[in-house]
Design an enzyme around this catalytic site. Structure first.
Site, short mmCIF file in Angstrom:
data_model
loop_
_atom_site.label_atom_id
_atom_site.label_comp_id
_atom_site.label_asym_id
_atom_site.label_seq_id
_atom_site.Cartn_x
_atom_site.Cartn_y
_atom_site.Cartn_z
CD GLU A 265 51.31 36.43 47.75
OE1 GLU A 265 52.09 36.13 46.75
OE2 GLU A 265 51.39 35.64 48.62
CB CYS A 300 52.17 39.30 40.10
SG CYS A 300 51.47 37.57 40.01
P1 NAP Z 1 46.20 47.96 43.13
O1 NAP Z 1 45.90 49.08 42.33
O2 NAP Z 1 47.06 47.92 44.33
O3 NAP Z 1 44.64 47.30 43.77
C1 NAP Z 1 44.37 46.23 44.03
C2 NAP Z 1 43.33 46.39 45.19
O4 NAP Z 1 43.60 47.18 46.32
C3 NAP Z 1 42.20 47.41 44.73
O5 NAP Z 1 40.88 46.72 45.16
C4 NAP Z 1 42.30 48.55 45.32
O6 NAP Z 1 41.28 49.42 45.66
C5 NAP Z 1 42.82 48.32 46.55
N1 NAP Z 1 43.76 49.31 47.15
C6 NAP Z 1 45.00 49.73 46.45
N2 NAP Z 1 45.53 51.11 47.06
C7 NAP Z 1 44.73 50.85 48.25
C8 NAP Z 1 44.93 51.87 49.31
N3 NAP Z 1 45.58 52.79 49.35
N4 NAP Z 1 43.79 51.70 50.47
C9 NAP Z 1 42.90 50.78 50.23
N5 NAP Z 1 42.84 49.92 49.37
C10 NAP Z 1 43.61 50.04 48.34
O7 NAP Z 1 46.49 46.74 42.18
P2 NAP Z 1 45.88 46.17 40.94
O8 NAP Z 1 46.19 47.29 39.70
O9 NAP Z 1 44.35 45.85 40.95
O10 NAP Z 1 46.73 44.96 40.26
C11 NAP Z 1 48.00 44.99 39.53
C12 NAP Z 1 49.15 44.62 40.64
O11 NAP Z 1 48.74 43.63 41.30
C13 NAP Z 1 50.29 44.63 39.99
O12 NAP Z 1 51.30 45.29 40.52
C14 NAP Z 1 50.82 43.14 40.04
O13 NAP Z 1 51.96 42.82 39.94
C15 NAP Z 1 49.89 42.81 41.19
N6 NAP Z 1 49.51 41.29 41.30
C16 NAP Z 1 50.15 40.36 42.21
C17 NAP Z 1 50.01 39.29 42.33
C18 NAP Z 1 50.62 38.14 43.26
O14 NAP Z 1 50.22 37.09 43.43
N7 NAP Z 1 51.74 38.75 43.86
C19 NAP Z 1 48.81 38.67 41.54
C20 NAP Z 1 48.46 39.61 40.53
C21 NAP Z 1 48.58 40.69 40.50
P3 NAP Z 1 40.29 49.97 44.69
O15 NAP Z 1 39.36 48.79 44.33
O16 NAP Z 1 39.45 50.82 45.28
O17 NAP Z 1 41.13 50.80 43.41
#
Ligand code: NAP
Length: 499
Positions: A265, A300
């Site tokens: 998501e 999101c």
């Molecule tokens: P994020 O930076 O993508 O991080 C989410 C998780 O993914 C973290 O645990 C991060 O690891 C991991 N991750 C990111 N890049 C990675 C990679 N290259 N390899 C392995 N793991 C990786 O997002 P966030 O800042 O936590 O959350 C904000 C985003 O989430 C926004 O874009 C928002 O729109 C979206 N969101 C979507 C929904 C939905 O239902 N669609 C709901 C809530 C939020 P690390 O912990 O090591 O950094």
């Protein structure tokens, strides 16, 4: 409750690494005193060994038994609300009322899944009787039902420390489905995750479920997540986060020897189309400005694009929207890195020299942020998909159109979205069936006369959408149907009656 600062591997607290990281308290503008140990390869293997061994017993547990587990976890969360809300606020800078709303939602989700799996035959699909007299060949008896797929890796999102993290919708639905879960805890709220993980572990122990159906592993970097999804015992991945993160994970999964389901998501810009008729309603400005600015826009479902037909009324709408957003209190974002990403996202769009900045009171040195509104010509918007990229935070681009027919052109270039909102009356709706038909191809949820933030948690909710909003638009991450991501159908042919 006390933050253990340790990994939780089944029923064991574990610290094998000499490397530690600390979480950050954004409001205090300082690092916490908690030192979380990084997860070692040995600990990853231990978590998967336990998950895999426990799956044998867990998958044969009754739905009613797992329902009891989910309800006990919900009870423990409620009983420890004060401690949980307190650390949530420290680690996220989100206000207390939001923390309580999110905690209530987390409890509600657990109860919803408990309700579903307590229903007799909840995982039964269909049945056909044998017909031995059928010509030219007899028909076999067939029974189809759903079974769990195996250990799941769950990635939490920074912006929902309760509802989309350690025991958020992904973990709750996977446990409901009888899949063991290994959580890659989010480094921005590792303390919140740690407390929740302890409660989950205690509930599992108390009800004599097998050791290993739940683990919580800490790390500040991407490497742990990459290793978890590459492990052969991992049978599915649920991710909530950015598009960048989701795509990086998909790439790694594609390199596995076996293909496993990946449910990501990701971010979305949740466009809003405003028809002239709806500008008569003065409440529309309030609704949209609140949706843009709620909790620093860190949703999101935050509305990042507004399409409006140019007129005197649209000019007034813009003026009023800016006036409202200008008066929004400055807010602290979840983490300094998220604030930097927000500022860089805005800057990247400004540097393209295609937008007019209507509102931006941000200064890079301040701790807090203000809303940003940009405007762009339709021709420039349709030519460059960068203007459809999510800038996570209080950021919205307004696109002025000449008439409603431009909306149809836009619908054809729009990328996949979690939501699309339409402010219009019944006549507009009837006269624009083609537009609505096109928009259906682009979103998981179409909202009439409402804003995208505020997702109802219920069976009829679809929280997903065509790529790049998610990697699989056939499923939802919110509501009881989220369980179907972790189940697969199996048919029993000519099964013995007494089996
Ligand atoms: P994020 O930076 O993508 O991080 C989410 C998780 O993914 C973290 O645990 C991060 O690891 C991991 N991750 C990111 N890049 C990675 C990679 N290259 N390899 C392995 N793991 C990786 O997002 P966030 O800042 O936590 O959350 C904000 C985003 O989430 C926004 O874009 C928002 O729109 C979206 N969101 C979507 C929904 C939905 O239902 N669609 C709901 C809530 C939020 P690390 O912990 O090591 O950094």
């Amino acid at each position: 409750m006390t933050v253990s600062q340790r990994n939780i591997i089944g029923f064991e607290f574990s610290t094998k690494s000499n490397e530690f990281f600390r979480t950050y308290f954004p409001e205090k503008d300082e690092y916490s005193n908690y030192h979380f140990a990084e997860t070692t390869d040995e600990e990853i293997e231990a978590a998967f060994q336990k998950a895999s061994n426990s799956f044998l017993r867990f998958r044969n547990s009754l739905g009613t038994e797992r329902a009891e587990l989910l309800l006990l976890i919900a009870k423990k969360i409620d009983e420890n609300r004060e401690d949980l809300v307190s650390i949530y606020q420290l680690e996220s800078a989100l206000p207390k009322d939001r923390a309580n709303i999110e905690l209530n939602r987390t409890i509600f989700q657990l109860k919803e899944f408990a309700n579903l799996i307590s229903t007799p035959n909840w995982n039964f699909c269909s049945e056909e009787e044998a017909d031995n007299n059928r010509k030219p060949t007899p028909k076999p008896s067939l029974q189809k039902k759903l079974i769990p797929i195996g250990p799941i890796v769950v990635f939490g999102a920074s912006n929902f420390p309760f509802a989309y993290s350690t025991i958020g919708g992904d973990t709750a639905s996977a446990l409901a489905a009888a899949c063991p879960v290994i959580v890659k805890s989010h480094p921005y709220h590792a303390g919140t995750g740690d407390l929740i993980a302890q409660l989950v572990m205690n509930a599992i122990k108390e009800l004599n479920f097998p050791d290993g159906i739940f683990s919580n592993l800490n790390s500040k970097g991407f490497e742990l997540g990459q290793k978890l999804i590459s492990n052969p015992f991992c049978k599915g991945v649920a991710f909530t986060g950015s598009q960048k993160g989701g795509l990086a994970i998909q790439k790694t999964i594609n390199c596995r020897k076996d293909i496993i389901p990946f449910f990501a998501e990701m971010g979305s810009v949740n466009p809003i189309f405003i028809f002239e008729s709806s500008l008569e309603d003065s409440s529309i400005v309030q609704k949209i400005s609140s949706s843009i600015s709620l909790n620093a826009g860190q949703f999101c479902t935050n509305p990042g694009l507004i399409f409006i037909v140019k007129s005197e009324k649209s000019e007034l709408f813009k003026e009023e929207l800016i006036a409202k957003l200008e008066n929004v209190e400055p807010q602290i974002m979840l983490h300094p890195t998220i604030k930097t990403n927000f500022e860089n996202g805005v800057l990247n769009l400004v540097r393209k020299n295609k937008t007019k900045v209507l509102l931006n009171n941000n200064s890079r040195n301040e701790k807090e942020v203000f809303p940003v509104i940009q405007e762009i010509q339709l021709a420039d918007f349709v030519q460059d998909t960068d203007f459809q990229e999510e800038v996570f935070g209080m950021h919205t681009i307004i696109v002025e159109c000449n008439d409603n027919s431009d909306f149809l052109e836009i619908s054809q270039v729009l990328k996949g979205q979690l939501t699309i909102s339409l402010f219009l009356n019944e006549n507009d709706c009837f006269a624009n069936k083609k537009l609505i038909d096109e928009l259906q191809q682009k979103a998981g949820r179409i909202i009439f006369n409402g804003v995208p933030t505020g997702v109802e948690v219920s069976t009829s909710m679809q929280h997903g959408g065509p790529f790049p909003a998610t990697t699989d638009a056939r499923f939802t991450a919110v509501g009881s149907d989220a369980i179907y991501r972790f189940l697969r159908p199996i048919t029993y042919q000519n099964l013995f009656e007494r089996f």
